[in-house]
Scaffold this motif. Structure first.
Motif, mmCIF file in Angstrom:
data_model
loop_
_atom_site.group_PDB
_atom_site.id
_atom_site.type_symbol
_atom_site.label_atom_id
_atom_site.label_comp_id
_atom_site.label_asym_id
_atom_site.label_seq_id
_atom_site.Cartn_x
_atom_site.Cartn_y
_atom_site.Cartn_z
ATOM 1 N N THR A 187 1.101 -1.351 0.159
ATOM 2 C CA THR A 187 -0.087 -0.244 -0.061
ATOM 3 C C THR A 187 1.151 1.390 0.163
ATOM 4 O O THR A 187 2.094 1.384 0.828
ATOM 5 C CB THR A 187 -0.850 -0.513 1.114
ATOM 6 N N GLN A 237 -3.366 3.399 -3.152
ATOM 7 C CA GLN A 237 -3.250 2.387 -4.320
ATOM 8 C C GLN A 237 -2.884 1.337 -3.136
ATOM 9 O O GLN A 237 -2.147 1.116 -2.275
ATOM 10 C CB GLN A 237 -2.443 2.081 -5.524
ATOM 11 N N ALA A 238 -3.312 0.476 -2.721
ATOM 12 C CA ALA A 238 -3.035 -1.610 -2.914
ATOM 13 C C ALA A 238 -3.266 -1.670 -3.901
ATOM 14 O O ALA A 238 -3.819 -2.022 -5.115
ATOM 15 C CB ALA A 238 -3.717 -2.034 -2.131
ATOM 16 N N ILE A 290 -5.345 -1.602 7.332
ATOM 17 C CA ILE A 290 -5.493 -1.060 5.658
ATOM 18 C C ILE A 290 -6.395 -0.011 5.472
ATOM 19 O O ILE A 290 -7.282 0.157 4.745
ATOM 20 C CB ILE A 290 -5.046 -2.354 4.736
#
Length: 134
Positions: free
Chosen positions: A5, A48-49, A120
């Motif tokens: 991430t 973003q992951a 996350i």
């Protein structure tokens, strides 16, 4: 499998066409490479992951780091995982700046429901609730 991430700041001159291009190319390349993930864009920053085979995710991240449409790319996490949190999405994406602020939190909450890592999940949900000044 690697789950990475990151957050970055969009270049000042980035436009909607550039964002559309990022999504189109990312979805195509990620699908071919077996990379899944999620991208949020709030009008100024990307969160973003990426997840997939270690080498493939690292190659994808290295391309992102040198992409001139991003600056200040910071890796937030890098973890080995047994299963994908982002399912079969070649790249789920949302432009938060274009959404009704009351709907954003609920939408991202639903999109991250299956994310097993609480940190996350919280990062994406918190990011979706921040409002970036225009």
């Amino acid at each position: 499998m690697l789950q990475l991430t990151y957050i970055s700041t969009a270049a000042r001159d980035i436009c909607d066409a550039s964002i559309d291009n990022i999504l189109r190319v990312s979805r195509s390349k990620n699908s071919a490479a077996g990379v899944t993930g999620m991208l949020l864009y709030d009008g100024r920053r990307f969160l973003q992951a990426l997840e997939g085979e270690h080498a493939t995710v690292m190659q994808t991240f290295q391309r992102i780091q040198i992409d001139r449409r991003h600056k200040a790319v910071v890796m937030l996490s890098s973890n080995e995982v047994a299963i994908r949190s982002f399912g079969s999405w070649a790249m789920a994406a949302e432009r938060l700046a274009s959404q009704n602020s009351q709907d954003i939190g609920a939408m991202v909450e639903a999109m991250t429901e299956q994310v097993s890592d609480a940190n996350i999940r919280a990062t994406f949900r918190s990011f979706s609730r921040l409002r970036t000044p225009s």
